[in-house]
Write a protein that holds these residues in place. Structure first.
Motif: not given
Length: 238
Positions: A56-65, A75-80, A86-89, A125-126
């Motif tokens: 089996k394969g997989w389809v996933t997603a990442e989200y950011g503003m 602030k960028r979440e990477a900086a934190a 909210r982003t994870q949800e 946005t979602r």
């Protein structure tokens, strides 16, 4: 009257610009009015560890503003050093929505990651991300098909799209922009397939609880709106 002057059942102008990114296997710039999201699909010839040797394969997603997607710089979440709740949800919602219409066995032991980057935010946005992500996923699968890796019709079982609905100023309305979303009495997001099946419903009373009748009105609005979005998806990939 809605702040935008739209009718209760009127969505914002929706557009899809395919092949926006030259490097991604599939990409789409989706616009719901002033909400603009870049969706890119990336293929990897491997699966997550828990799916190895399963076929089996997989389809996933990442989200950011992006920092200036909104009125004030965020602030960028990477900086934190971590993603917010909210982003994870939202990115989990996008992944679930896409997997609902994908045959993971037909995909084979590969992973497709859809990155949804919000360039400009004005509510929804979602839902814009899910709707545009389907286009990016489709084009990634077409890229694979041209290389004799898969057959798109075996992997992609249906369309999927999403729309927000809510109660604003005591009226049930569709596709809320930021002014409506921030003041809505009820806020809901609907994810549905092209055949009309429900993938997910997120509904919240921001003030007084809403009735079953109000919910069914929102559902009717969503079904009509998603049918229009699926028609636009079909037109875009034709």
């Amino acid at each position: 009257m809605r702040p935008s002057g739209r009718k209760t059942e009127q969505m914002r102008k929706v557009s899809f610009e395919r092949n926006f990114s030259k490097h991604a296997e599939g990409s789409c710039l989706v616009k719901f009015g002033d909400t603009h999201v870049l969706c890119t699909a990336s293929l990897e010839e491997k699966t997550p560890p828990w799916l190895r040797n399963t076929g089996k394969g997989w389809v996933t997603a990442e989200y950011g503003m992006l920092p200036r997607a909104t009125g004030e710089r965020m602030k960028r979440e990477a900086a934190a050093g971590k993603q917010g709740g909210r982003t994870q949800e939202i990115q989990r919602l996008i992944g679930r929505s896409l997997r609902a219409v994908v045959d993971l066995e037909a995909l084979g032991e590969r992973q497709i990651t859809i990155d949804c980057d919000v360039i400009q935010a004005d509510g929804g946005t979602r839902t814009a991300s899910i709707t545009g992500a389907w286009i990016a996923l489709h084009d990634c699968l077409k890229w694979m098909e041209t290389r004799n890796m898969i057959k798109v019709e075996k992997v992609l079982k249906d369309h999927v799209a999403a729309i927000s609905c809510g109660v604003f100023a005591k009226q049930s309305v569709i596709d809320l922009d930021y002014l409506e979303d921030s003041a809505a009495e009820t806020d809901a997001n609907f994810v549905m397939t092209g055949s009309g099946a429900i993938v997910e419903v997120q509904g919240t009373a921001e003030g007084a609880p809403f009735s079953e009748e109000e919910f069914l009105t929102l559902l009717r609005l969503a079904k009509s709106g998603i049918a229009d979005l699926v028609a636009l998806q079909k037109q875009a990939i034709a």
